[in-house]
Design an enzyme around this catalytic site. Structure first.
Site, mmCIF file in Angstrom:
data_model
loop_
_atom_site.group_PDB
_atom_site.id
_atom_site.type_symbol
_atom_site.label_atom_id
_atom_site.label_comp_id
_atom_site.label_asym_id
_atom_site.label_seq_id
_atom_site.Cartn_x
_atom_site.Cartn_y
_atom_site.Cartn_z
ATOM 1 N N ASP A 17 0.902 -0.550 -0.002
ATOM 2 C CA ASP A 17 0.135 0.284 -0.199
ATOM 3 C C ASP A 17 0.456 1.572 -0.313
ATOM 4 O O ASP A 17 1.877 1.182 0.412
ATOM 5 C CB ASP A 17 -0.940 -0.290 1.253
ATOM 6 C CG ASP A 17 -2.086 0.986 1.009
ATOM 7 O OD1 ASP A 17 -2.167 1.309 0.125
ATOM 8 O OD2 ASP A 17 -2.534 0.975 2.202
ATOM 9 N N ASN A 19 1.078 3.287 -3.033
ATOM 10 C CA ASN A 19 2.063 3.859 -4.082
ATOM 11 C C ASN A 19 1.250 5.537 -4.880
ATOM 12 O O ASN A 19 1.911 5.824 -4.985
ATOM 13 C CB ASN A 19 1.378 2.736 -5.574
ATOM 14 C CG ASN A 19 2.532 1.544 -5.099
ATOM 15 O OD1 ASN A 19 3.096 1.713 -4.150
ATOM 16 N ND2 ASN A 19 1.654 0.414 -5.766
ATOM 17 N N ARG A 21 0.037 7.595 -2.676
ATOM 18 C CA ARG A 21 0.527 9.043 -1.845
ATOM 19 C C ARG A 21 1.819 9.119 -2.147
ATOM 20 O O ARG A 21 2.454 10.356 -2.410
ATOM 21 C CB ARG A 21 0.419 8.429 -0.752
ATOM 22 C CG ARG A 21 -0.871 8.580 0.104
ATOM 23 C CD ARG A 21 -1.532 7.942 1.461
ATOM 24 N NE ARG A 21 -1.272 6.721 1.931
ATOM 25 C CZ ARG A 21 -1.186 5.501 2.240
ATOM 26 N NH1 ARG A 21 -1.038 5.812 3.305
ATOM 27 N NH2 ARG A 21 -1.369 4.299 2.081
ATOM 28 N N HIS A 34 2.927 3.973 -8.863
ATOM 29 C CA HIS A 34 2.082 2.210 -9.169
ATOM 30 C C HIS A 34 3.794 1.444 -9.566
ATOM 31 O O HIS A 34 3.665 -0.052 -10.222
ATOM 32 C CB HIS A 34 0.928 1.661 -9.781
ATOM 33 C CG HIS A 34 0.499 2.221 -9.568
ATOM 34 N ND1 HIS A 34 -0.408 1.522 -7.881
ATOM 35 C CD2 HIS A 34 -0.751 2.600 -9.587
ATOM 36 C CE1 HIS A 34 -1.511 1.834 -7.030
ATOM 37 N NE2 HIS A 34 -2.124 2.827 -8.412
ATOM 38 N N SER A 62 -7.517 -5.540 -5.484
ATOM 39 C CA SER A 62 -8.180 -6.242 -4.750
ATOM 40 C C SER A 62 -9.575 -6.276 -5.749
ATOM 41 O O SER A 62 -10.264 -5.185 -6.119
ATOM 42 C CB SER A 62 -8.015 -5.986 -3.594
ATOM 43 O OG SER A 62 -9.453 -4.739 -3.585
ATOM 44 N N GLU A 64 -12.243 -4.974 -4.793
ATOM 45 C CA GLU A 64 -12.659 -3.641 -4.439
ATOM 46 C C GLU A 64 -12.211 -2.510 -5.150
ATOM 47 O O GLU A 64 -12.186 -1.259 -5.589
ATOM 48 C CB GLU A 64 -12.585 -3.526 -2.651
ATOM 49 C CG GLU A 64 -13.519 -4.028 -1.900
ATOM 50 C CD GLU A 64 -13.247 -5.272 -1.741
ATOM 51 O OE1 GLU A 64 -12.012 -5.750 -1.919
ATOM 52 O OE2 GLU A 64 -14.297 -6.097 -2.067
ATOM 53 N N ARG A 68 -11.644 1.915 -8.894
ATOM 54 C CA ARG A 68 -10.942 3.100 -8.788
ATOM 55 C C ARG A 68 -11.088 3.719 -10.544
ATOM 56 O O ARG A 68 -12.095 2.711 -11.150
ATOM 57 C CB ARG A 68 -9.706 2.517 -9.174
ATOM 58 C CG ARG A 68 -8.951 2.140 -7.333
ATOM 59 C CD ARG A 68 -7.581 1.978 -7.397
ATOM 60 N NE ARG A 68 -7.380 2.183 -5.333
ATOM 61 C CZ ARG A 68 -5.837 1.944 -5.097
ATOM 62 N NH1 ARG A 68 -5.015 2.481 -5.926
ATOM 63 N NH2 ARG A 68 -5.906 1.684 -3.907
ATOM 64 N N LEU A 128 12.135 -20.575 -4.313
ATOM 65 C CA LEU A 128 10.543 -19.609 -3.813
ATOM 66 C C LEU A 128 9.096 -19.393 -4.183
ATOM 67 O O LEU A 128 9.179 -20.068 -5.735
ATOM 68 C CB LEU A 128 10.753 -18.022 -3.703
ATOM 69 C CG LEU A 128 9.207 -17.031 -3.576
ATOM 70 C CD1 LEU A 128 9.585 -17.631 -2.156
ATOM 71 C CD2 LEU A 128 9.890 -15.882 -3.825
ATOM 72 N N ARG A 185 1.832 -4.905 5.891
ATOM 73 C CA ARG A 185 1.214 -4.120 5.540
ATOM 74 C C ARG A 185 1.515 -2.829 5.446
ATOM 75 O O ARG A 185 2.857 -2.564 6.499
ATOM 76 C CB ARG A 185 -0.102 -4.006 5.622
ATOM 77 C CG ARG A 185 -0.379 -2.725 5.060
ATOM 78 C CD ARG A 185 -2.209 -2.816 5.748
ATOM 79 N NE ARG A 185 -3.137 -1.703 4.814
ATOM 80 C CZ ARG A 185 -3.778 -2.100 3.685
ATOM 81 N NH1 ARG A 185 -4.577 -2.447 4.564
ATOM 82 N NH2 ARG A 185 -4.684 -0.935 3.640
ATOM 83 N N ILE A 192 -6.701 -5.654 7.171
ATOM 84 C CA ILE A 192 -6.456 -6.608 6.357
ATOM 85 C C ILE A 192 -7.203 -6.597 4.721
ATOM 86 O O ILE A 192 -6.544 -7.029 4.146
ATOM 87 C CB ILE A 192 -6.917 -7.893 7.339
ATOM 88 C CG1 ILE A 192 -6.713 -7.600 8.496
ATOM 89 C CG2 ILE A 192 -7.277 -8.967 6.007
ATOM 90 C CD1 ILE A 192 -5.125 -8.677 8.863
HETATM 91 C C1 FPP Z 1 -2.324 -0.254 -3.385
HETATM 92 O O1 FPP Z 1 -1.489 1.899 -3.604
HETATM 93 C C2 FPP Z 1 -1.518 -0.694 -4.678
HETATM 94 C C3 FPP Z 1 -1.863 -1.404 -5.585
HETATM 95 C C4 FPP Z 1 -3.376 -1.488 -5.614
HETATM 96 C C5 FPP Z 1 -1.320 -1.840 -6.796
HETATM 97 C C6 FPP Z 1 0.056 -2.937 -6.251
HETATM 98 C C7 FPP Z 1 0.434 -3.017 -7.816
HETATM 99 C C8 FPP Z 1 2.177 -2.755 -7.821
HETATM 100 C C9 FPP Z 1 2.338 -2.879 -6.794
HETATM 101 C C10 FPP Z 1 2.398 -2.684 -9.156
HETATM 102 C C11 FPP Z 1 2.957 -3.868 -9.110
HETATM 103 C C12 FPP Z 1 2.565 -5.740 -9.178
HETATM 104 C C13 FPP Z 1 2.911 -6.782 -9.951
HETATM 105 C C14 FPP Z 1 3.190 -7.481 -9.060
HETATM 106 C C15 FPP Z 1 3.895 -6.449 -10.996
HETATM 107 P P1 FPP Z 1 -2.812 2.540 -3.535
HETATM 108 O O2 FPP Z 1 -2.596 2.821 -4.927
HETATM 109 O O3 FPP Z 1 -4.010 2.248 -2.932
HETATM 110 O O4 FPP Z 1 -1.943 3.798 -2.494
HETATM 111 P P2 FPP Z 1 -2.226 4.734 -1.754
HETATM 112 O O5 FPP Z 1 -3.361 4.137 -0.689
HETATM 113 O O6 FPP Z 1 -1.233 5.851 -1.375
HETATM 114 O O7 FPP Z 1 -3.482 5.315 -2.600
#
Ligand code: FPP
Length: 246
Positions: A17, A19, A21, A34, A62, A64, A68, A128, A185, A192
């Site tokens: 979580d 990305n 921000r 991202h 997710s 949910e 977005r 892994l 997290r 969760i």
């Molecule tokens: C949550 O941050 C992150 C996501 C919904 C996307 C996760 C995806 C990646 C890390 C990209 C690559 C993944 C793989 C497996 C190749 P957010 O956008 O909810 O951040 P925020 O809470 O700051 O808005």
């Protein structure tokens, strides 16, 4: 604490979580966050393999997250396709077995094809075990398991009195995987968020304010050190656990 001699979790699950921000704080679009997050994914996979973690499960999208803005959803889906194209060869060379969990029928045909090819290519790898959750929700997983059990009862393959935790676990997406020992997290929230609701029953929970694009091996080691200091009791008393360890 040195991590060489301590108890390493067999299965680590991660909610990545922060990305959005991270990007906003730099005056950039969420998508930039991202993209930066992919680097942290690579580092975390390396760290897990180096430390001797055998299963790593990452929450990438997710059930949910479909809510977005369409633009963000489609750029995330594009990023998954691109990450698969770029990373699968290297994962395969490093003996990583890649699997995906989630509602595959909700994904584009192109992504499903890439996922299938990545799984097939790495299926025989013995290093892994990397699971990536896309279009995944813990409630969705449990509902599917309930449907499978009901269908087995209806067909006569299963008696109602034989439904127990083991039978239900066997119908979940991570059926053949030990439950996560440690949940990490990032991003400061302590929840969760409908991740592996059943599987996380006894996981140790570790939260960090670090945003996902800044998560690195040092942070991963902090989570491992936190885990190593925990006594896992599974309902027993501390004295019982200590006696069993002697
Ligand atoms: C949550 O941050 C992150 C996501 C919904 C996307 C996760 C995806 C990646 C890390 C990209 C690559 C993944 C793989 C497996 C190749 P957010 O956008 O909810 O951040 P925020 O809470 O700051 O808005």
């Amino acid at each position: 604490m040195s991590l060489d001699s301590v108890n390493i979790p067999a299965h680590v699950a991660v909610i990545m979580d922060g990305n959005g921000r991270w990007a906003r704080a730099r005056g950039k679009q969420r998508h930039t966050g991202h993209r930066a997050g992919v680097k942290s994914v690579r580092m975390t996979v390396e760290a897990a393999a180096e430390r001797g973690v055998s299963h790593l499960t990452l929450f990438a999208f997710s059930s949910e997250n479909w809510r977005r803005p369409e633009e963000e959803v489609s750029s995330l889906m594009g990023l998954f396709v691109e990450a698969l194209r770029r990373e699968v060869g290297e994962l395969h060379r490093n003996n990583v077995r890649l699997r995906f969990i989630g509602a595959r029928e909700e994904l584009s045909a192109g992504l499903v094809k890439k996922i299938g090819a990545a799984e097939a290519k790495t299926a025989g790898n013995t290093g892994l075990k990397l699971n990536v959750a896309i279009a995944y929700g813990g409630r969705w997983d449990l509902v599917n398991a309930a449907k499978a059990l009901a269908s087995n009862v209806k067909s006569g393959a299963l008696a109602i009195q034989d439904i127990d935790a083991k039978a239900l676990s066997a119908e979940l997406q991570l059926a053949d995987t030990p439950d996560p020992d440690l949940l990490i997290r990032t991003g400061g929230e302590q929840r969760i968020s409908n991740f592996l609701l059943w599987d996380l029953a006894y996981a140790e929970l570790w939260f960090t304010d670090v945003l996902w694009p800044e998560f690195d091996k040092q942070e991963f080691d902090k989570a491992l050190a936190f885990f190593a200091a925990k006594q896992r009791r599974y309902g027993h008393t501390g004295e019982q656990v200590e006696a069993a360890e002697c």
